[in-house]
Design a protein around this motif. Structure first.
Motif, PDB file in Angstrom:
ATOM      1  N   LEU A  69     -34.363 -80.426  72.706  1.00  0.00           N
ATOM      2  CA  LEU A  69     -34.395 -78.976  72.854  1.00  0.00           C
ATOM      3  C   LEU A  69     -33.940 -78.284  71.571  1.00  0.00           C
ATOM      4  O   LEU A  69     -34.493 -77.246  71.180  1.00  0.00           O
ATOM      5  N   ALA A  70     -32.955 -78.878  70.899  1.00  0.00           N
ATOM      6  CA  ALA A  70     -32.446 -78.285  69.655  1.00  0.00           C
ATOM      7  C   ALA A  70     -33.515 -78.225  68.576  1.00  0.00           C
ATOM      8  O   ALA A  70     -33.496 -77.325  67.728  1.00  0.00           O
ATOM      9  N   GLU A  71     -34.444 -79.175  68.589  1.00  0.00           N
ATOM     10  CA  GLU A  71     -35.521 -79.135  67.599  1.00  0.00           C
ATOM     11  C   GLU A  71     -36.455 -77.954  67.824  1.00  0.00           C
ATOM     12  O   GLU A  71     -37.123 -77.493  66.894  1.00  0.00           O
ATOM     13  N   ARG A  72     -36.489 -77.450  69.040  1.00  0.00           N
ATOM     14  CA  ARG A  72     -37.348 -76.298  69.345  1.00  0.00           C
ATOM     15  C   ARG A  72     -36.642 -74.976  69.067  1.00  0.00           C
ATOM     16  O   ARG A  72     -37.249 -74.039  68.542  1.00  0.00           O
ATOM     17  N   ILE A  73     -35.363 -74.893  69.417  1.00  0.00           N
ATOM     18  CA  ILE A  73     -34.663 -73.610  69.293  1.00  0.00           C
ATOM     19  C   ILE A  73     -33.754 -73.551  68.077  1.00  0.00           C
ATOM     20  O   ILE A  73     -33.253 -72.472  67.732  1.00  0.00           O
ATOM     21  N   GLY A  74     -33.509 -74.698  67.421  1.00  0.00           N
ATOM     22  CA  GLY A  74     -32.642 -74.734  66.252  1.00  0.00           C
ATOM     23  C   GLY A  74     -31.253 -75.248  66.599  1.00  0.00           C
ATOM     24  O   GLY A  74     -30.708 -74.941  67.666  1.00  0.00           O
ATOM     25  N   ALA A  75     -30.676 -76.031  65.676  1.00  0.00           N
ATOM     26  CA  ALA A  75     -29.352 -76.609  65.928  1.00  0.00           C
ATOM     27  C   ALA A  75     -28.277 -75.534  66.032  1.00  0.00           C
ATOM     28  O   ALA A  75     -27.349 -75.643  66.841  1.00  0.00           O
ATOM     29  N   ARG A  76     -28.385 -74.473  65.221  1.00  0.00           N
ATOM     30  CA  ARG A  76     -27.386 -73.403  65.275  1.00  0.00           C
ATOM     31  C   ARG A  76     -27.397 -72.721  66.644  1.00  0.00           C
ATOM     32  O   ARG A  76     -26.336 -72.539  67.265  1.00  0.00           O
ATOM     33  N   THR A  77     -28.583 -72.357  67.115  1.00  0.00           N
ATOM     34  CA  THR A  77     -28.688 -71.706  68.421  1.00  0.00           C
ATOM     35  C   THR A  77     -28.180 -72.619  69.532  1.00  0.00           C
ATOM     36  O   THR A  77     -27.481 -72.172  70.449  1.00  0.00           O
ATOM     37  N   MET A  78     -28.515 -73.899  69.437  1.00  0.00           N
ATOM     38  CA  MET A  78     -28.058 -74.850  70.447  1.00  0.00           C
ATOM     39  C   MET A  78     -26.542 -74.960  70.438  1.00  0.00           C
ATOM     40  O   MET A  78     -25.892 -74.962  71.502  1.00  0.00           O
ATOM     41  N   LEU A  79     -25.938 -75.059  69.257  1.00  0.00           N
ATOM     42  CA  LEU A  79     -24.491 -75.216  69.179  1.00  0.00           C
ATOM     43  C   LEU A  79     -23.772 -73.975  69.685  1.00  0.00           C
ATOM     44  O   LEU A  79     -22.768 -74.071  70.409  1.00  0.00           O
ATOM     45  N   VAL A  80     -24.275 -72.797  69.328  1.00  0.00           N
ATOM     46  CA  VAL A  80     -23.683 -71.559  69.842  1.00  0.00           C
ATOM     47  C   VAL A  80     -23.801 -71.513  71.366  1.00  0.00           C
ATOM     48  O   VAL A  80     -22.861 -71.116  72.070  1.00  0.00           O
ATOM     49  N   THR A  81     -24.946 -71.945  71.889  1.00  0.00           N
ATOM     50  CA  THR A  81     -25.152 -71.971  73.344  1.00  0.00           C
ATOM     51  C   THR A  81     -24.182 -72.936  74.019  1.00  0.00           C
ATOM     52  O   THR A  81     -23.627 -72.634  75.085  1.00  0.00           O
ATOM     53  N   LEU A  82     -23.954 -74.085  73.400  1.00  0.00           N
ATOM     54  CA  LEU A  82     -23.013 -75.058  73.962  1.00  0.00           C
ATOM     55  C   LEU A  82     -21.599 -74.499  73.984  1.00  0.00           C
ATOM     56  O   LEU A  82     -20.851 -74.686  74.951  1.00  0.00           O
ATOM     57  N   HIS A  83     -21.207 -73.802  72.915  1.00  0.00           N
ATOM     58  CA  HIS A  83     -19.883 -73.170  72.898  1.00  0.00           C
ATOM     59  C   HIS A  83     -19.772 -72.120  74.003  1.00  0.00           C
ATOM     60  O   HIS A  83     -18.763 -72.066  74.722  1.00  0.00           O
ATOM     61  N   GLY A 181     -18.357 -69.906  68.099  1.00  0.00           N
ATOM     62  CA  GLY A 181     -19.740 -69.473  68.243  1.00  0.00           C
ATOM     63  C   GLY A 181     -20.046 -68.260  67.386  1.00  0.00           C
ATOM     64  O   GLY A 181     -21.108 -68.183  66.748  1.00  0.00           O
ATOM     65  N   ALA A 182     -19.105 -67.311  67.331  1.00  0.00           N
ATOM     66  CA  ALA A 182     -19.308 -66.112  66.518  1.00  0.00           C
ATOM     67  C   ALA A 182     -19.394 -66.467  65.034  1.00  0.00           C
ATOM     68  O   ALA A 182     -20.217 -65.908  64.294  1.00  0.00           O
ATOM     69  N   LEU A 183     -18.572 -67.401  64.588  1.00  0.00           N
ATOM     70  CA  LEU A 183     -18.602 -67.827  63.179  1.00  0.00           C
ATOM     71  C   LEU A 183     -19.931 -68.500  62.832  1.00  0.00           C
ATOM     72  O   LEU A 183     -20.471 -68.310  61.735  1.00  0.00           O
ATOM     73  N   LEU A 184     -20.452 -69.281  63.775  1.00  0.00           N
ATOM     74  CA  LEU A 184     -21.698 -69.996  63.513  1.00  0.00           C
ATOM     75  C   LEU A 184     -22.891 -69.053  63.413  1.00  0.00           C
ATOM     76  O   LEU A 184     -23.919 -69.408  62.813  1.00  0.00           O
ATOM     77  N   LEU A 185     -22.782 -67.866  63.983  1.00  0.00           N
ATOM     78  CA  LEU A 185     -23.875 -66.906  63.904  1.00  0.00           C
ATOM     79  C   LEU A 185     -24.001 -66.285  62.521  1.00  0.00           C
ATOM     80  O   LEU A 185     -24.997 -65.647  62.208  1.00  0.00           O
ATOM     81  N   ARG A 186     -22.968 -66.485  61.691  1.00  0.00           N
ATOM     82  CA  ARG A 186     -23.023 -65.999  60.312  1.00  0.00           C
ATOM     83  C   ARG A 186     -23.895 -66.922  59.467  1.00  0.00           C
ATOM     84  O   ARG A 186     -24.112 -68.062  59.789  1.00  0.00           O
ATOM     85  N   GLY A 187     -24.383 -66.405  58.364  1.00  0.00           N
ATOM     86  CA  GLY A 187     -25.132 -67.237  57.432  1.00  0.00           C
ATOM     87  C   GLY A 187     -26.613 -67.257  57.730  1.00  0.00           C
ATOM     88  O   GLY A 187     -27.077 -66.759  58.759  1.00  0.00           O
ATOM     89  N   PRO A 188     -27.372 -67.863  56.814  1.00  0.00           N
ATOM     90  CA  PRO A 188     -28.838 -67.893  56.974  1.00  0.00           C
ATOM     91  C   PRO A 188     -29.251 -68.747  58.155  1.00  0.00           C
ATOM     92  O   PRO A 188     -28.609 -69.742  58.486  1.00  0.00           O
ATOM     93  N   ARG A 189     -30.334 -68.370  58.784  1.00  0.00           N
ATOM     94  CA  ARG A 189     -30.864 -69.114  59.925  1.00  0.00           C
ATOM     95  C   ARG A 189     -32.094 -69.889  59.500  1.00  0.00           C
ATOM     96  O   ARG A 189     -32.864 -69.440  58.649  1.00  0.00           O
TER      97      ARG A 189
END
Length: 399
Positions: A69-83, A181-189
């Motif tokens: 699933l992470a390959e479809r939505i992105g590792a950053r989005t997945m990790l934020v979702t898990l948090h 999760g908020a910190l991970l939303l920073r930076g380039p996607r």
């Protein structure tokens, strides 16, 4: 001083700081999880233990699907979702829900914990592909620091005899997940690559199972990862049941390991970005773990003061094995996994550590229960053989 200042920006990256924030909460809650479930939620101890075991099985089964699933939505989005999922699950736990819902929440929490590891590793590579192993080394330094601070906060919470301390720790854990999760939303996607349009060109979902090199690397790193249960399980059991050493030395030994990792993990991760260098690190890890086992065997044959000195030397060797194994595992898993399918490959790689942690208590209990020091000697031999295999396999893979 100049080297410290130059390293500061690298430790300030969102991925590294988020790992610190996450571990501050996890470290506080880790030692209190069973207490929380029994004293606050109200589960019988046997039920709580059974629920935790069931959640571990569910998390094991979900590792690779969540990687896909992470390959479809992105590792950053997945990790934020898990948090966010773990924060929500713990918030619901404070409401003392029915037992059936507690089981569901524990499954969500445990699956999040297991899957966050490969997602974080995937994201570290996305942030800086050329510095991926050192980024993971910095993450580990921050995790060790955060877990230690969190454990200290948990100890303070336990001094409060009412449930107030437990609730405070859970709230702190929730805030740490939200903060990470908020910190991970920073930076380039990075925009996830779309799936191939034609089914004929689509990669099989479980292509990792057909990759003999990656499967072998997963098993190899899982075996060499025995350094972790040796520290947390075998050493305490050996000291308290087979020696006359005071159990008060155990916290000092854990502190010795933690300080070693914080000070040296980044430095001992150098040269492991490619397969051959990672193989050397894994081989050295096996030899250091073999030395650890030999030193543990020696504690049975020397008097108290000398035995403590040998025990400290064993823990230093174990810390060296841990740092080199971690660096080698990061480097090898990165080198052998295709970038476009890294999330699923690293999720599969994490299955090895989960399986090892399930088997390790039985294996290491046999080591402790063996007559004399024969169990430690057998473990040393096994680690030496695994060390040789690490060199042979990685040398073959680079031809």
């Amino acid at each position: 001083m100049a080297s410290v200042l130059s390293a500061a920006p690298r430790f300030a990256s969102p991925v590294v700081v988020a790992a610190l924030v996450d571990s501050l909460g996890s470290g506080a809650y880790l030692g209190l999880s069973i207490v929380m479930l029994t004293r606050y939620v109200g589960l019988p101890a046997l039920t709580a233990a059974g629920f935790l075991s069931a959640a571990g099985v569910v998390a094991f089964l979900l590792l690779v699907p969540l990687g896909l699933l992470a390959e479809r939505i992105g590792a950053r989005t997945m990790l934020v979702t898990l948090h966010a999922t773990r924060a929500g699950a713990y918030a619901l736990m404070l409401l003392r829900p029915p037992a059936a819902l507690v089981l569901v929440l524990l499954c969500a929490v445990t699956a999040g914990e297991r899957s966050a590891i490969p997602m974080l590793q995937t994201l570290a590579a996305e942030q800086n592909e050329s510095d991926r192993v050192k980024t993971m080394a910095r993450v580990r330094v921050m995790q060790n620091t955060g877990m230690s601070i969190g454990a200290g906060l948990a100890a303070l919470a336990l001094t409060v005899r009412s449930t107030t301390g437990l609730v405070a720790v859970v709230l702190w854990n929730i805030l740490s997940y939200l903060g990470a999760g908020a910190l991970l939303l920073r930076g380039p996607r990075r925009t996830p690559a779309p799936p191939p349009a034609s089914p004929a060109t689509r990669t099989p979902r479980f292509v990792m199972l057909r990759d003999g090199r990656f499967a072998a690397a997963t098993v190899l790193c899982a075996v060499l990862g025995l350094h972790a249960p040796v520290l947390t399980f075998a050493v305490p059991l050996w000291v308290t049941s087979r020696t006359s050493l005071p159990s008060g030395v155990l916290p000092a030994l854990v502190l010795c390991n933690t300080v070693s990792v914080v000070l040296l993990q980044v430095r001992l991760s150098k040269g492991t970005d490619e397969t051959r260098g990672a193989g050397r690190a894994l081989s050295q890890s096996g030899l250091l773990l073999a030395l650890t086992a030999l030193l543990m065997a020696c504690t049975l044959a020397v008097p108290g003061g000398w035995a403590v000195a040998i025990l400290v030397a064993a823990i230093l060797a174990q810390a060296g094995a841990e740092m080199r194994q971690q660096a080698g595992a990061w480097g090898l898993s990165y080198a052998l996994s295709p970038i476009e399918h890294r999330a699923r490959y690293l999720s599969f790689f994490s299955l090895g550590s989960v399986a090892r942690n399930a088997v390790a208590p039985i294996l290491l209990t046999a080591v402790i229960a063996a007559p004399g020091a024969w169990g430690w000697l057998a473990l040393a031999l096994g680690m030496a053989v695994t060390s040789l295999l690490a060199v042979l396999l990685t040398s073959h893979w680079t031809r």
